[in-house]
Motif scaffolding. Structure first.
Motif, short mmCIF file in Angstrom:
data_model
loop_
_atom_site.label_atom_id
_atom_site.label_comp_id
_atom_site.label_asym_id
_atom_site.label_seq_id
_atom_site.Cartn_x
_atom_site.Cartn_y
_atom_site.Cartn_z
N GLU A 69 -10.43 8.29 -14.76
CA GLU A 69 -10.97 6.94 -14.81
C GLU A 69 -9.99 6.00 -15.50
O GLU A 69 -9.88 4.83 -15.16
N LYS A 70 -9.26 6.55 -16.45
CA LYS A 70 -8.34 5.74 -17.25
C LYS A 70 -7.11 5.32 -16.46
O LYS A 70 -6.44 4.34 -16.81
N ILE A 71 -6.82 6.02 -15.38
CA ILE A 71 -5.55 5.75 -14.70
C ILE A 71 -5.69 5.17 -13.29
O ILE A 71 -4.70 4.95 -12.62
N LYS A 72 -6.89 4.89 -12.86
CA LYS A 72 -7.06 4.35 -11.51
C LYS A 72 -6.34 3.02 -11.35
O LYS A 72 -5.70 2.77 -10.33
N GLY A 73 -6.45 2.14 -12.34
CA GLY A 73 -5.78 0.86 -12.27
C GLY A 73 -4.28 1.02 -12.25
O GLY A 73 -3.57 0.36 -11.48
N ASN A 74 -3.75 1.92 -13.09
CA ASN A 74 -2.31 2.17 -13.14
C ASN A 74 -1.79 2.65 -11.79
O ASN A 74 -0.75 2.20 -11.31
N THR A 75 -2.53 3.59 -11.20
CA THR A 75 -2.10 4.17 -9.93
C THR A 75 -2.13 3.13 -8.82
O THR A 75 -1.24 3.07 -7.98
N PHE A 76 -3.16 2.29 -8.83
CA PHE A 76 -3.26 1.24 -7.82
C PHE A 76 -2.09 0.25 -7.96
O PHE A 76 -1.46 -0.12 -6.96
N ASN A 77 -1.78 -0.16 -9.20
CA ASN A 77 -0.64 -1.06 -9.44
C ASN A 77 0.65 -0.45 -8.90
O ASN A 77 1.43 -1.10 -8.20
N LEU A 78 0.86 0.80 -9.25
CA LEU A 78 2.08 1.50 -8.87
C LEU A 78 2.19 1.63 -7.37
O LEU A 78 3.26 1.41 -6.78
N ASP A 79 1.10 1.97 -6.73
CA ASP A 79 1.12 2.17 -5.28
C ASP A 79 1.42 0.86 -4.55
O ASP A 79 2.24 0.82 -3.63
N LYS A 80 0.77 -0.23 -4.97
CA LYS A 80 0.92 -1.50 -4.26
C LYS A 80 2.25 -2.18 -4.55
O LYS A 80 2.82 -2.83 -3.67
N SER A 107 -9.01 15.75 -6.61
CA SER A 107 -9.20 15.78 -5.16
C SER A 107 -10.16 14.69 -4.72
O SER A 107 -9.93 14.01 -3.71
N GLU A 108 -11.22 14.49 -5.47
CA GLU A 108 -12.20 13.45 -5.15
C GLU A 108 -11.58 12.07 -5.32
O GLU A 108 -11.82 11.15 -4.52
N PHE A 109 -10.77 11.92 -6.36
CA PHE A 109 -10.09 10.67 -6.65
C PHE A 109 -9.13 10.29 -5.52
O PHE A 109 -9.13 9.15 -5.03
N VAL A 110 -8.31 11.23 -5.08
CA VAL A 110 -7.36 10.98 -4.00
C VAL A 110 -8.09 10.63 -2.72
O VAL A 110 -7.71 9.71 -1.99
N GLU A 111 -9.15 11.35 -2.42
CA GLU A 111 -9.92 11.11 -1.20
C GLU A 111 -10.52 9.71 -1.21
O GLU A 111 -10.50 9.00 -0.19
N SER A 112 -11.04 9.29 -2.35
CA SER A 112 -11.68 7.97 -2.44
C SER A 112 -10.68 6.83 -2.30
O SER A 112 -11.05 5.73 -1.90
N PHE A 113 -9.42 7.08 -2.62
CA PHE A 113 -8.39 6.05 -2.57
C PHE A 113 -7.71 5.93 -1.20
O PHE A 113 -6.92 5.02 -0.98
N LYS A 114 -8.02 6.83 -0.28
CA LYS A 114 -7.32 6.83 1.01
C LYS A 114 -7.54 5.56 1.81
O LYS A 114 -6.71 5.18 2.63
N LYS A 115 -8.66 4.88 1.57
CA LYS A 115 -8.97 3.68 2.33
C LYS A 115 -8.13 2.48 1.91
O LYS A 115 -7.96 1.53 2.67
N ILE A 116 -7.59 2.53 0.69
CA ILE A 116 -6.87 1.35 0.19
C ILE A 116 -5.42 1.67 -0.20
O ILE A 116 -4.65 0.75 -0.49
N THR A 117 -5.02 2.93 -0.22
CA THR A 117 -3.65 3.30 -0.57
C THR A 117 -3.15 4.40 0.35
O THR A 117 -3.88 4.90 1.20
#
Length: 214
Positions: A69-80, A107-117
């Protein structure tokens, strides 16, 4: 006379500037090595079942801990700001190193992010906190892992397993890692540095395969 002198200067200046930068191409096209031979992770288990190794790849490496939960924002920033621009480059990889206990949640985290990253292209390595700390220490940076083996800083590792970064940054002197919480740092400094190391390897490839230029 003055007219011809001015015209001569205007004509010569661009040529002089070009020759200066062309002769110094090697100096401008290399990202400094800050730590040699960081510890490899080929013995870590992975999300795909295939081994992940730093050698022969240009790697963006993240130690993102067990609290996803703590790193979702970081990962999104990095990816975009960084990753989605370079996923199609051969030998480029994004590696997230996590403690084994976070495998199911990851695994759940990666799957949930597939729609936007492009999360399907993330390479995830798992190990014990002790092994992760060993790898992190081998980077020899001033940064620290917290109790969850998390750091907001992400790193560039070259094809020889060397840590790359900046040794003359105007703000921090040396940059070992890039703060994934800081969009400006990713967008400006890290993006520039990834471009430099990719250009460095493309130049080396052209020199080693001159027939490709014909």
């Amino acid at each position: 006379m003055k007219k011809f002198l001015v015209l001569g200067i205007l004509f010569a200046l661009p040529i002089t500037a070009y020759l200066f930068f062309a002769s110094g191409k090697n100096n401008f096209a290399r990202l400094p090595v800050l730590t040699e031979n960081v510890q490899d992770i080929s013995q870590f288990s992975t999300n795909s079942g295939e081994k992940i190794r730093f050698q022969e790849h240009i790697s963006v490496v993240a130690f993102f801990g067990s609290d996803l939960e703590k790193i979702k924002g970081n990962t999104f920033n990095l990816d975009k700001k960084i990753l989605e621009k370079y996923y199609d480059f051969d030998d480029f990889q994004f590696v997230i190193i996590l403690p084994e206990e976070s495998r199911k949640e990851t695994s759940e985290f990666v799957e949930s992010f597939k729609k936007i990253t492009e999360s399907s292209k993330w390479k995830i390595a798992y190990a014990t906190p002790e092994k992760i700390s060993e790898v992190f220490k081998s980077f020899e940076t001033p940064h620290k892992l917290d109790a969850d083996t998390y750091s907001p800083y992400v790193f560039i590792v070259d094809k020889k397993g060397n840590l790359r970064g900046r040794d003359d940054d105007k703000d921090h002197e040396k940059i070992y890692g890039y703060d994934s919480r800081d969009v400006a740092e990713l967008n400006n400094k890290m993006n520039d540095d990834v471009k430099v190391i990719l250009a460095e390897y493309r130049l080396a490839l052209k020199r080693n395969n001159p027939e490709e230029n014909n």
